[in-house]
Design an enzyme around this catalytic site. Structure first.
Site, mmCIF file in Angstrom:
data_model
loop_
_atom_site.group_PDB
_atom_site.id
_atom_site.type_symbol
_atom_site.label_atom_id
_atom_site.label_comp_id
_atom_site.label_asym_id
_atom_site.label_seq_id
_atom_site.Cartn_x
_atom_site.Cartn_y
_atom_site.Cartn_z
ATOM 1 N N ASN A 11 0.859 -1.188 0.000
ATOM 2 C CA ASN A 11 0.000 0.000 0.000
ATOM 3 C C ASN A 11 0.901 1.246 0.000
ATOM 4 O OD1 ASN A 11 -1.407 2.270 1.128
ATOM 5 N ND2 ASN A 11 -3.071 0.899 1.678
ATOM 6 N N HIS A 14 0.999 6.217 1.874
ATOM 7 C CA HIS A 14 1.736 7.172 2.712
ATOM 8 C C HIS A 14 2.979 7.759 2.047
ATOM 9 C CE1 HIS A 14 -1.280 6.877 5.634
ATOM 10 N NE2 HIS A 14 -1.170 5.564 5.701
ATOM 11 N N HIS A 47 -5.579 3.689 -1.746
ATOM 12 C CA HIS A 47 -6.906 4.089 -1.256
ATOM 13 C C HIS A 47 -7.174 5.520 -1.716
ATOM 14 C CE1 HIS A 47 -9.689 4.515 2.563
ATOM 15 N NE2 HIS A 47 -10.312 4.822 1.436
ATOM 16 N N ARG A 49 -9.239 8.342 -1.249
ATOM 17 C CA ARG A 49 -10.229 8.808 -0.269
ATOM 18 C C ARG A 49 -11.052 9.958 -0.822
ATOM 19 N NH1 ARG A 49 -10.391 8.128 5.286
ATOM 20 N NH2 ARG A 49 -9.101 6.432 6.051
ATOM 21 N N ARG A 53 -6.770 12.939 0.708
ATOM 22 C CA ARG A 53 -5.702 13.362 1.616
ATOM 23 C C ARG A 53 -4.345 12.775 1.240
ATOM 24 N NH1 ARG A 53 -7.324 10.184 7.142
ATOM 25 N NH2 ARG A 53 -9.303 11.223 6.734
ATOM 26 N N GLU A 74 -8.663 0.611 -3.141
ATOM 27 C CA GLU A 74 -9.506 0.690 -1.941
ATOM 28 C C GLU A 74 -10.437 1.870 -2.115
ATOM 29 O OE1 GLU A 74 -7.290 0.950 1.642
ATOM 30 O OE2 GLU A 74 -6.276 -0.938 1.306
ATOM 31 N N THR A 105 -8.351 3.699 8.486
ATOM 32 C CA THR A 105 -9.599 2.948 8.437
ATOM 33 C C THR A 105 -9.821 2.233 9.771
ATOM 34 O OG1 THR A 105 -9.091 2.598 6.115
ATOM 35 C CG2 THR A 105 -10.941 1.367 7.009
ATOM 36 N N GLU A 155 -11.168 -9.137 3.046
ATOM 37 C CA GLU A 155 -9.903 -8.843 3.716
ATOM 38 C C GLU A 155 -10.231 -8.664 5.186
ATOM 39 O OE1 GLU A 155 -7.236 -6.044 1.880
ATOM 40 O OE2 GLU A 155 -6.441 -5.418 3.824
ATOM 41 N N HIS A 194 -3.842 -4.350 7.783
ATOM 42 C CA HIS A 194 -3.936 -3.186 8.665
ATOM 43 C C HIS A 194 -2.988 -3.299 9.849
ATOM 44 C CE1 HIS A 194 -5.332 0.431 10.608
ATOM 45 N NE2 HIS A 194 -5.833 0.733 9.433
HETATM 46 N N1 PXP Z 1 -5.907 -2.975 3.987
HETATM 47 C C1 PXP Z 1 -6.890 -2.044 4.040
HETATM 48 C C2 PXP Z 1 -8.246 -2.425 3.562
HETATM 49 C C3 PXP Z 1 -6.617 -0.750 4.483
HETATM 50 O O1 PXP Z 1 -7.608 0.177 4.524
HETATM 51 C C4 PXP Z 1 -5.300 -0.413 4.869
HETATM 52 C C5 PXP Z 1 -4.988 0.973 5.320
HETATM 53 O O2 PXP Z 1 -5.237 1.867 4.295
HETATM 54 C C6 PXP Z 1 -4.317 -1.413 4.781
HETATM 55 C C7 PXP Z 1 -4.653 -2.687 4.366
HETATM 56 C C8 PXP Z 1 -2.888 -1.141 5.111
HETATM 57 O O3 PXP Z 1 -2.752 -0.818 6.460
HETATM 58 P P1 PXP Z 1 -1.382 -0.281 6.987
HETATM 59 O O4 PXP Z 1 -1.070 0.966 6.235
HETATM 60 O O5 PXP Z 1 -1.640 -0.048 8.434
HETATM 61 O O6 PXP Z 1 -0.350 -1.357 6.741
#
Ligand code: PXP
Length: 244
Positions: A11, A14, A47, A49, A53, A74, A105, A155, A194
């Site tokens: 992901n 960030h 994601h 949003r 952001r 996402e 989330t 998930e 997550h």
């Molecule tokens: N899976 C989903 C569905 C999420 O919403 C997120 C956070 O955006 C993640 C995985 C990844 O989480 P993290 O950034 O905490 O590893």
């Protein structure tokens, strides 16, 4: 469905968070995604949003044009996001709950309570050949409702597991274990994600039904110290060791 292989979806949200702190184009999340793929990422997750952001519409355009691995988009269950998904047709879409004020989330989607709202989203995405995942807590009723609504996969939210310690964490791991087994019995693919980090990934990798982990914040943070390729490769190595 249980198998030896486990994929890592990286992901990249960030990277965009850091870029957006100053505006401009650096660091570019698309460049990070391409680097992640060359380091062994099996898929890329982003994601988009409602408040944009981190990931932007332009990022999604670029990811769709340049990625050689599946994009997992996402998205919240809104008409705006549905139109974007139908326009781009990513390999998969993961429907997540979204609150404007949240930092990340928080908790899974309420498929039981939101069934009537969600059903047409799942249907319209699937009709466009987009594989649909629902991000839910490892709860029996939510898993059964996800199956009934026609999701291709779920998930399971690992937030509670990673936040707890000791016996409470062991109990959450057990909940994930039972949830993953239920998905298998319902013939539904199961992913997790997550908050996962080097410490928490090993035990969860040992649960054989999980076919994919989606990991972001920790990998991007760790990249500050060791580089993105290194953090992804180390995570993948721990996943494979946990699975073995
Ligand atoms: N899976 C989903 C569905 C999420 O919403 C997120 C956070 O955006 C993640 C995985 C990844 O989480 P993290 O950034 O905490 O590893």
């Amino acid at each position: 469905m249980a198998n030896d292989k486990i994929r890592i979806g990286v992901n990249i949200d960030h990277v965009a968070t850091i870029r957006n702190a100053r505006g401009g184009r650096h660091p570019d999340p698309v460049k990070a995604a391409l680097l992640a793929v060359s380091a062994g990422a099996d898929g890329i997750t982003a994601h988009l949003r409602e408040d944009r952001r981190h990931i932007s519409d332009r990022d999604i355009d670029q990811l769709m044009a340049r990625l050689t691995v599946p994009l997992n988009l996402e998205m919240a269950a809104t008409e705006e996001m549905l139109a974007i998904a139908l326009n781009h047709k990513p390999v998969s879409a993961c429907i997540v709950p979204e609150k404007r004020q949240e930092l990340t989330t928080e908790g899974g989607l309420d498929v039981v309570g939101g069934y009537d709202h969600l059903v047409s989203f799942v249907q319209r995405l699937r009709e466009a050949n987009i594989s649909v995942s629902l991000f839910i807590d490892p709860d029996e009723q939510q898993i059964r409702a996800s199956k009934k609504i026609g999701a291709d996969k779920v998930e399971l939210h690992t937030g509670s597991y990673v936040e707890k310690t000791g016996e409470a964490r062991a109990a959450e791991l057990d909940r994930l274990r039972r949830g993953a087994a239920l998905c298998e019995s319902l013939h539904m693919e199961v992913h997790a994600g997550h908050g996962l980090n080097y410490e928490t990934v090993t035990d969860i990798s040992a649960i054989p039904q999980f076919t994919e982990f989606n990991i972001g914040h920790f990998l991007i943070g760790e990249a500050i110290f060791t580089g993105l390729a290194d953090s992804i490769q180390k995570m993948k190595g721990l996943m494979q060791a946990g699975r073995a």
